[in-house]
Design an enzyme around this catalytic site. Structure first.
Site, PDB file in Angstrom:
ATOM      1  N   GLU A  18      -0.485  -1.264 -13.792  1.00  0.00           N
ATOM      2  CA  GLU A  18      -1.596  -1.774 -13.000  1.00  0.00           C
ATOM      3  C   GLU A  18      -2.579  -0.658 -12.649  1.00  0.00           C
ATOM      4  OE1 GLU A  18       2.058  -4.316 -12.056  1.00  0.00           O
ATOM      5  OE2 GLU A  18       1.633  -2.199 -12.408  1.00  0.00           O
ATOM      6  N   SER A  45       6.139  -8.339 -12.368  1.00  0.00           N
ATOM      7  CA  SER A  45       5.816  -8.400 -10.946  1.00  0.00           C
ATOM      8  C   SER A  45       5.520  -6.989 -10.434  1.00  0.00           C
ATOM      9  CB  SER A  45       6.995  -9.001 -10.181  1.00  0.00           C
ATOM     10  OG  SER A  45       6.711  -9.071  -8.801  1.00  0.00           O
ATOM     11  N   CYS A  98       5.296  -3.577  -8.463  1.00  0.00           N
ATOM     12  CA  CYS A  98       6.121  -2.849  -7.501  1.00  0.00           C
ATOM     13  C   CYS A  98       5.333  -2.714  -6.197  1.00  0.00           C
ATOM     14  CB  CYS A  98       6.480  -1.472  -8.070  1.00  0.00           C
ATOM     15  SG  CYS A  98       5.045  -0.369  -8.202  1.00  0.00           S
ATOM     16  N   HIS A 128       1.370   3.785 -13.316  1.00  0.00           N
ATOM     17  CA  HIS A 128       1.965   2.475 -13.576  1.00  0.00           C
ATOM     18  C   HIS A 128       0.959   1.645 -14.370  1.00  0.00           C
ATOM     19  CE1 HIS A 128       5.313   2.354 -10.321  1.00  0.00           C
ATOM     20  NE2 HIS A 128       5.165   3.569 -10.808  1.00  0.00           N
ATOM     21  N   CYS A 147       2.022  -0.712  -6.634  1.00  0.00           N
ATOM     22  CA  CYS A 147       0.937  -1.488  -7.242  1.00  0.00           C
ATOM     23  C   CYS A 147       0.525  -2.663  -6.353  1.00  0.00           C
ATOM     24  CB  CYS A 147       1.343  -1.952  -8.635  1.00  0.00           C
ATOM     25  SG  CYS A 147       1.572  -0.542  -9.761  1.00  0.00           S
TER      26      CYS A 147
END
Length: 156
Positions: free
Chosen positions: A64, A87, A89, A62, A92
């Site tokens: 992040e 935002s 998940c 992902h 993360c």
């Protein structure tokens, strides 16, 4: 736009701009347009990255996570800021919580709202910026790629 590790970003808007640039890079590579970046207490860029799930065939990459890996080891994350285009998940959000990242900048929580409230409840300072251009890019992507989007967020 080229960013260098150690480069100083003074404002939240400048920090978010790094995450946005990473999101656009991911989209240009045929991936999911989610980017992120980590900054130290003085605003120095520690590392940035974008969602690479499609490009690398790795479900754990992902945005992040990519930025976190690119930032390398830090002694502490208490004074680190994570800027993310969307935002985070739950996966993360767990990373944010696990390492006690001190501040989270969210570029868009309109298209998706993950665990940002949960990390805030556990001491992370959260600032939602809801950048209109970013909201459009992500919204357009979700409409055009519903199957890929659902895969990314773990929905059937």
């Amino acid at each position: 736009m080229e960013f260098k590790v150690g480069q100083i970003f003074a404002t939240d808007e400048e920090k978010l701009a790094v995450a946005i640039a990473e999101a656009h890079l991911g989209l240009s590579e045929g991936g999911i347009p989610i980017g992120a970046a980590l900054f130290d207490k003085d605003g120095a860029l520690l590392g940035s990255g974008h969602n690479l799930r499609v490009q690398q065939g790795d479900a754990s990459m992902h945005g992040e996570t990519s930025a976190f890996r690119n930032a390398g080891r830090q002694r502490s994350y208490k004074h680190v800021t994570l800027a993310t285009s969307l935002s985070p998940c739950w996966y993360c959000s767990g990373l944010i919580r696990q390492f006690n990242i001190g501040k989270l900048l969210v570029g868009d929580d309109i298209n998706f709202k993950g665990g940002q409230d949960w990390v805030q409840e556990h001491g992370c300072e959260v600032t939602v910026m809801n950048d209109p251009g970013l909201i459009k890019v992500m919204g357009d992507f979700i409409i055009a790629n519903p199957t890929l989007w659902n895969e990314d967020i773990g929905e059937d």
